[in-house]
Design an enzyme around this catalytic site. Sequence first.
Site, PDB file in Angstrom:
ATOM      1  N   ASP A   9     -29.056  15.253  56.750  1.00 10.17           N
ATOM      2  CA  ASP A   9     -29.480  14.727  58.036  1.00 10.17           C
ATOM      3  C   ASP A   9     -29.128  15.772  59.094  1.00 10.17           C
ATOM      4  OD1 ASP A   9     -30.253  12.734  60.036  1.00 10.17           O
ATOM      5  OD2 ASP A   9     -28.108  12.566  60.430  1.00 10.17           O
ATOM      6  N   ASP A  11     -28.923  15.138  63.223  1.00  6.90           N
ATOM      7  CA  ASP A  11     -28.143  14.662  64.370  1.00  6.90           C
ATOM      8  C   ASP A  11     -26.861  13.967  63.934  1.00  6.90           C
ATOM      9  OD1 ASP A  11     -29.816  15.243  66.824  1.00  6.90           O
ATOM     10  OD2 ASP A  11     -31.281  14.159  65.612  1.00  6.90           O
TER      11      ASP A  11
END
Length: 225
Positions: A9, A11
Site C-alpha cells: 500500500d 498512503d
Amino acid sequence: MTIKALIFDFDGLLMDTETTLLESWRWEWRRHGLELDTAGFFADHGGDANEPRYAALAAAVGPAYDRESSHARRMAHRAELHAVLEPAPGIVGWLDRAAQLGLRLAVASSSPITHVGAMLDQARLRARFEVLATGEEVAAHKPHPAVYLLALDRLGLPAQEAVAFEDTAHGVAAAHAAGLRCVAVPNPHAHDARFKAADLLLPSATDLSLDAVLARLARCVGGPR
C-alpha cells in the site's frame, strides 16, 4: 510456495501521508477559528473521502465559506508538509533487502497515480517498483480487492506467490479478499486492535528484518488468519 513479489500500500505505509492529510485539515479549520473533530476523520475505506469533510467545514463556517479557495489553501499547505516527508522508518531497508533477494515490488493504492507517482518520485523510490496499480484504474476501492487483483495481474503472479503490506484494517481486508497474505504496519492513526485478521502485525518496519518477516509468514502457511 515461494514468495516472488511484495505488494505495498502507499498512503500511511510507504510514507506517512495520513498525518499530512489530517494536519492539512486541522490547519484549514484553525484558519477559520475552529477546531477539527478528529473522531471518525479516517474512513473505513480507500479512495477520496474529502467531500464530506468539505461539507462539514462549510456547515461550521457558514455562508462565507468558499470551497474552492479553501481547497487550494489546504492543498498548498499539504504540499509544504510533503516537501520534507521521508519514507516511513524501516521501509527503505526492506526495499533494499527485497532487491538483494530478487523479489519483485509493486504498489497497490486506492489513491490516484498523480499522488502516488509524485510522492514516490520525491522520495526517489519510484524506480524500485515494477508495478503501480492505483485507484483511478479500478471500479471499487479497498476493502474491495480490485487494486490488488490488478497488481497481481500486472505481475503475472498468483496470490500465493506474493505478500501484501498494509497500514489499515480495510487494506488488510482487501489483501485477504485477493487471496494474499498480509503484513500490517498500522499508521499512527489506526488502532492495533482492528488488525486481528492480519497474518503478521508489526508496530513499525524497523521491528523485524524482511528476512524475519518472510520466515514468520512461511510458518503461517495454511494456518488461520
